[in-house]
Write an enzyme that holds these catalytic residues in place. Structure first.
Site, mmCIF file in Angstrom:
data_model
loop_
_atom_site.group_PDB
_atom_site.id
_atom_site.type_symbol
_atom_site.label_atom_id
_atom_site.label_comp_id
_atom_site.label_asym_id
_atom_site.label_seq_id
_atom_site.Cartn_x
_atom_site.Cartn_y
_atom_site.Cartn_z
ATOM 1 C CG ASN A 1 10.124 140.751 151.792
ATOM 2 O OD1 ASN A 1 10.819 139.862 152.255
ATOM 3 N ND2 ASN A 1 10.074 141.034 150.503
ATOM 4 C CE LYS B 1 12.596 143.607 149.761
ATOM 5 N NZ LYS B 1 12.835 144.613 148.731
ATOM 6 C CG HIS C 1 9.129 140.421 146.241
ATOM 7 N ND1 HIS C 1 10.187 141.075 145.636
ATOM 8 C CD2 HIS C 1 8.702 141.248 147.225
ATOM 9 C CE1 HIS C 1 10.382 142.234 146.237
ATOM 10 N NE2 HIS C 1 9.501 142.364 147.205
ATOM 11 C CD GLU D 1 13.650 142.218 146.086
ATOM 12 O OE1 GLU D 1 13.741 143.406 146.437
ATOM 13 O OE2 GLU D 1 13.566 141.275 146.889
ATOM 14 C CD GLU E 1 6.260 144.734 147.169
ATOM 15 O OE1 GLU E 1 6.579 145.228 148.246
ATOM 16 O OE2 GLU E 1 6.854 143.775 146.659
ATOM 17 N N GLY F 1 13.024 149.739 147.211
ATOM 18 C CA GLY F 1 14.410 149.915 147.637
ATOM 19 C C GLY F 1 15.136 151.065 146.962
ATOM 20 C CB SER G 1 10.478 153.422 149.054
ATOM 21 O OG SER G 1 11.505 152.829 148.267
#
Length: 253
Positions: free
Chosen positions: A10, A12, A96, A98, A166, A172, A212
């Protein structure tokens, strides 16, 4: 027939045309296990999808990072599943964390998106995961079960779904779920699928880990019995993504 290892990258909201071409060149030159061993899908931003698709090696595939919940129309700024089909993009990432957090996408909205994309013939990487507060409150399994349930309520065929676990606190941040923590949640997700959907879906659906993942931890994570691959963030922009793809061999060794 075992579950084929799956590695998604991904990208992003990153990249320029030049940078994207460099990443594709790196991937094209990489020596990785064959398609029989690992399925590799990379997900650049919308604007680079045609470039990446046209330049990328044929054994790797391309995913969009999102798509709209229904047919296109008066939805400024959105991209419909039909447009992805038109471009020949076979995969999309949906739900996702985010987008759930920053754009307030609800479980139900994600479930609707997954169902619509599948109805148009696009395969889906559907993301679930808990926040740090939820983990510390001991509600990890309840949270991911609720997220998965919202998808299961809208979908009857799981053939073209890859489930990505996730943990939000590990995305991150440099914090990684330990292999045991990842395996525990993947095991619980598979158990949920077995009890609420079917034993067949539970056995065949790939559940991948994201949060990560890097060249140093991928082999140990990938060696867990219920971890069927990875959804890689930052590391997918770097040469170590190739090492992560190679971790697929831990399943066959």
């Amino acid at each position: 027939m075992g579950r084929k290892f799956f590695v998604g990258g991904n990208w992003k909201c990153n990249g320029t045309t030049e940078e994207v071409k460099k990443i594709v060149t790196m991937l094209n030159e990489a020596e990785v296990p064959s398609e029989d061993v690992v399925e590799v899908v990379v997900s650049p931003p919308y604007v680079f999808l045609p470039t990446v698709k046209s330049l990328l090696r044929p054994d790797f595939h391309v995913a969009a990072q999102n798509c709209w919940v229904k047919k296109g129309g008066a939805f400024t700024g959105e991209v419909s599943a039909e447009m992805l089909v038109n471009l020949g993009i076979p995969w999309v990432i949906l739900g996702h964390s985010e987008r759930r957090a920053l754009l307030n996408e609800s479980n139900e909205f994600v479930g609707d998106k997954v169902a619509y994309a599948l109805s148009q013939g696009i395969k889906v990487i559907a993301c679930v995961g808990e926040t740090l507060e939820q983990r510390e409150a001991g509600s990890t399994v309840a949270v991911v079960a609720e997220q998965t349930k919202a998808i299961a309520e809208k979908v009857s065929d799981w053939t073209n779904i890859v489930l990505a676990y996730e943990p939000v606190w590990a995305i991150g941040t440099g914090k990684v779920a330990s292999p045991a923590q990842a395996q525990e949640v993947h095991f619980e997700l598979r158990k949920w699928l077995k009890e609420k959907v079917s034993a067949e879906v539970a056995a065949s659906t790939r559940i991948i880990y994201g949060g990560s993942v890097n060249g140093a931890n991928c082999k140990e994570l990938g060696g867990q019995p219920d971890v069927d691959g990875f959804l890689v963030g930052g590391a997918s922009l770097k040469p170590e993504f190739v090492e992560i793809i190679k971790a697929a061999t831990v399943k066959s060794s």
